[in-house]
Design a protein around this motif. Structure first.
Motif, PDB file in Angstrom:
ATOM      1  N   MET A  47     -21.996  19.924  24.925  1.00 20.00           N
ATOM      2  CA  MET A  47     -21.780  18.478  24.953  1.00 20.00           C
ATOM      3  C   MET A  47     -22.397  17.830  26.194  1.00 20.00           C
ATOM      4  N   SER A  48     -23.319  18.553  26.831  1.00 22.38           N
ATOM      5  CA  SER A  48     -23.836  18.024  28.107  1.00 22.38           C
ATOM      6  C   SER A  48     -24.520  16.663  27.953  1.00 22.38           C
ATOM      7  N   LYS A  49     -24.958  16.351  26.734  1.00 20.52           N
ATOM      8  CA  LYS A  49     -25.586  15.034  26.535  1.00 20.52           C
ATOM      9  C   LYS A  49     -24.552  13.916  26.524  1.00 20.52           C
ATOM     10  N   GLU A  50     -23.291  14.282  26.429  1.00 17.35           N
ATOM     11  CA  GLU A  50     -22.217  13.276  26.446  1.00 17.35           C
ATOM     12  C   GLU A  50     -21.181  13.709  27.486  1.00 17.35           C
ATOM     13  N   PRO A  51     -21.503  13.455  28.782  1.00 17.03           N
ATOM     14  CA  PRO A  51     -20.654  13.990  29.870  1.00 17.03           C
ATOM     15  C   PRO A  51     -19.189  13.567  29.753  1.00 17.03           C
ATOM     16  N   ILE A  52     -18.933  12.373  29.241  1.00 18.72           N
ATOM     17  CA  ILE A  52     -17.547  11.907  29.111  1.00 18.72           C
ATOM     18  C   ILE A  52     -16.746  12.842  28.206  1.00 18.72           C
ATOM     19  N   CYS A  53     -17.395  13.326  27.171  1.00 24.45           N
ATOM     20  CA  CYS A  53     -16.717  14.270  26.271  1.00 24.45           C
ATOM     21  C   CYS A  53     -16.701  15.671  26.869  1.00 24.45           C
ATOM     22  N   ALA A  54     -17.807  16.090  27.455  1.00 25.27           N
ATOM     23  CA  ALA A  54     -17.886  17.432  28.046  1.00 25.27           C
ATOM     24  C   ALA A  54     -16.771  17.612  29.076  1.00 25.27           C
ATOM     25  N   ALA A  55     -16.475  16.542  29.832  1.00 26.09           N
ATOM     26  CA  ALA A  55     -15.452  16.619  30.884  1.00 26.09           C
ATOM     27  C   ALA A  55     -14.057  16.875  30.307  1.00 26.09           C
ATOM     28  N   GLN A  56     -13.867  16.560  29.030  1.00 27.88           N
ATOM     29  CA  GLN A  56     -12.551  16.779  28.403  1.00 27.88           C
ATOM     30  C   GLN A  56     -12.347  18.224  27.957  1.00 27.88           C
ATOM     31  N   HIS A  57     -13.397  19.022  28.074  1.00 27.76           N
ATOM     32  CA  HIS A  57     -13.306  20.411  27.607  1.00 27.76           C
ATOM     33  C   HIS A  57     -13.709  21.359  28.726  1.00 27.76           C
ATOM     34  N   PRO A  58     -12.791  21.636  29.633  1.00 33.51           N
ATOM     35  CA  PRO A  58     -13.107  22.557  30.732  1.00 33.51           C
ATOM     36  C   PRO A  58     -13.596  23.898  30.185  1.00 33.51           C
ATOM     37  N   THR A  59     -13.015  24.345  29.078  1.00 34.29           N
ATOM     38  CA  THR A  59     -13.541  25.506  28.374  1.00 34.29           C
ATOM     39  C   THR A  59     -14.295  24.958  27.169  1.00 34.29           C
ATOM     40  N   PRO A  60     -15.587  25.289  27.055  1.00 35.10           N
ATOM     41  CA  PRO A  60     -16.359  24.713  25.949  1.00 35.10           C
ATOM     42  C   PRO A  60     -15.725  25.032  24.592  1.00 35.10           C
ATOM     43  N   ILE A  61     -15.677  24.044  23.741  1.00 30.50           N
ATOM     44  CA  ILE A  61     -15.117  24.283  22.417  1.00 30.50           C
ATOM     45  C   ILE A  61     -16.206  24.814  21.490  1.00 30.50           C
ATOM     46  N   THR A  62     -15.761  25.306  20.349  1.00 30.05           N
ATOM     47  CA  THR A  62     -16.711  25.851  19.384  1.00 30.05           C
ATOM     48  C   THR A  62     -16.674  25.014  18.111  1.00 30.05           C
ATOM     49  N   THR A  63     -17.612  25.298  17.235  1.00 25.72           N
ATOM     50  CA  THR A  63     -17.577  24.683  15.918  1.00 25.72           C
ATOM     51  C   THR A  63     -16.265  25.072  15.230  1.00 25.72           C
ATOM     52  N   LYS A 101     -11.927  12.119  19.463  1.00 23.77           N
ATOM     53  CA  LYS A 101     -11.462  12.365  20.835  1.00 23.77           C
ATOM     54  C   LYS A 101     -12.172  13.580  21.396  1.00 23.77           C
ATOM     55  N   GLY A 102     -12.743  13.405  22.577  1.00 23.47           N
ATOM     56  CA  GLY A 102     -13.505  14.510  23.167  1.00 23.47           C
ATOM     57  C   GLY A 102     -14.677  14.884  22.280  1.00 23.47           C
ATOM     58  N   CYS A 103     -15.185  13.874  21.555  1.00 29.46           N
ATOM     59  CA  CYS A 103     -16.302  14.084  20.618  1.00 29.46           C
ATOM     60  C   CYS A 103     -15.994  15.147  19.575  1.00 29.46           C
ATOM     61  N   GLN A 104     -14.749  15.107  19.116  1.00 26.33           N
ATOM     62  CA  GLN A 104     -14.319  15.950  17.992  1.00 26.33           C
ATOM     63  C   GLN A 104     -13.541  15.069  17.036  1.00 26.33           C
ATOM     64  N   TYR A 105     -13.442  15.517  15.783  1.00 23.82           N
ATOM     65  CA  TYR A 105     -12.566  14.843  14.833  1.00 23.82           C
ATOM     66  C   TYR A 105     -11.208  15.529  14.830  1.00 23.82           C
ATOM     67  N   LEU A 106     -10.182  14.749  15.079  1.00 22.86           N
ATOM     68  CA  LEU A 106      -8.808  15.249  15.059  1.00 22.86           C
ATOM     69  C   LEU A 106      -8.029  14.507  13.990  1.00 22.86           C
ATOM     70  N   PRO A 107      -7.532  15.179  12.958  1.00 21.18           N
ATOM     71  CA  PRO A 107      -7.768  16.591  12.665  1.00 21.18           C
ATOM     72  C   PRO A 107      -9.155  16.813  12.044  1.00 21.18           C
ATOM     73  N   HIS A 108      -9.489  18.081  11.898  1.00 15.66           N
ATOM     74  CA  HIS A 108     -10.817  18.430  11.390  1.00 15.66           C
ATOM     75  C   HIS A 108     -10.942  18.148   9.886  1.00 15.66           C
ATOM     76  N   VAL A 109      -9.854  18.351   9.154  1.00 15.06           N
ATOM     77  CA  VAL A 109      -9.841  18.003   7.722  1.00 15.06           C
ATOM     78  C   VAL A 109      -8.711  16.993   7.487  1.00 15.06           C
ATOM     79  N   VAL A 110      -9.021  15.976   6.709  1.00 17.98           N
ATOM     80  CA  VAL A 110      -8.061  14.880   6.517  1.00 17.98           C
ATOM     81  C   VAL A 110      -7.844  14.633   5.025  1.00 17.98           C
TER      82      VAL A 110
END
Ligand SMILES: [Cu+2]
Length: 237
Positions: A47-63, A101-110
């Motif tokens: 997510m380095s292209k979107e630092p605001i989101c990258a900062a929300q994930h101290p441990t990088p998230i996965t797909t 949030k954090g450049c993810q969809y919460l929840p992943h399936v709706v």
């Protein structure tokens, strides 16, 4: 690295469903969804292209194409009554929501019911452009700058709709527009529960984003609780 949901989250889901579903009315179906084999490794998201989101994930998230839990549990499987229950005469009054949030969809399936209000929330200090790739329903595509209020949409036909963000290519989700409100999403422990089912013959469908669909026929008499389990074959990709 596989994405694992914590025990705590799974137990919370289980506890909530036990409380909500303890009513005496009708029968119910509950069970677990598991996988066999070796799920494909989920890829870390850069997510380095979107630092605001990258900062929300101290441990990088996965797909999140395949989300598993302890004991071969398979999460994010939508289990629903695909035949045997009447269509909802009017949509539930409560909205369902999806949060970016954090450049993810919460929840992943709706999952939602036809014509039920869907609230789209942007909790990030950046713009998202949510784009459900509908084929049967009307396709739309909406930009949502930071700080703008949630907006509402609805879909008037049953359809499983992949969702993407036009700004952040790693953002993926699914809207499942269903004909009735007898549905559940398997939690981190793979469990699901469908309460309040009148006696009848039903077809139960379990849908997974990558592993496809399975169905089982179930007959409910009186107030009984039937246990139905699903096992999906993990598919490498
Ligand atoms: Cu986005």
């Amino acid at each position: 690295m596989r994405t694992k949901l914590g025990y705590a989250a799974g137990l919370a889901v289980l506890a909530a469903s036990t409380i909500a579903f303890a009513g005496p009315s009708g029968g119910s179906i509950s069970g677990k969804v598991n996988y066999e084999g070796t799920p494909a490794r989920q890829k870390p998201i850069d997510m380095s292209k979107e630092p605001i989101c990258a900062a929300q994930h101290p441990t990088p998230i996965t797909t999140e194409t395949v989300v598993v839990g302890p004991g071969n549990a398979l999460a994010n499987v939508i289990v629903y009554i695909s035949a045997g229950a009447p269509d909802e005469s009017s949509p539930p009054t409560q909205a369902v929501s999806i949060t970016q949030k954090g450049c993810q969809y919460l929840p992943h399936v709706v999952p939602m019911v036809v014509n039920q209000e869907l609230k789209v929330v942007n909790a990030d200090q950046t713009s998202h452009n949510i784009h459900p790739l509908a084929k049967i329903n009307h396709e739309w595509n909406k930009s949502q700058p930071p700080g703008t209020p949630p907006f509402s949409e609805k879909f008037d036909k049953p359809e499983f709709i992949p969702v993407k963000c036009n700004v952040h290519p790693w953002m993926h989700g699914t809207f499942a527009v269903l004909k009735n409100s007898h549905y559940a999403v398997s939690g981190g422990d793979g469990s699901f529960s469908l309460p309040n089912l009148p006696p009848g013959k039903y077809t139960l469908t379990a849908w997974h984003e990558s592993y496809g669909e399975q169905t089982q026929d179930v007959t409910i008499s009186g107030n009984e609780t039937k246990t139905i389990n699903f096992v999906f074959k993990a598919k490498p990709y």
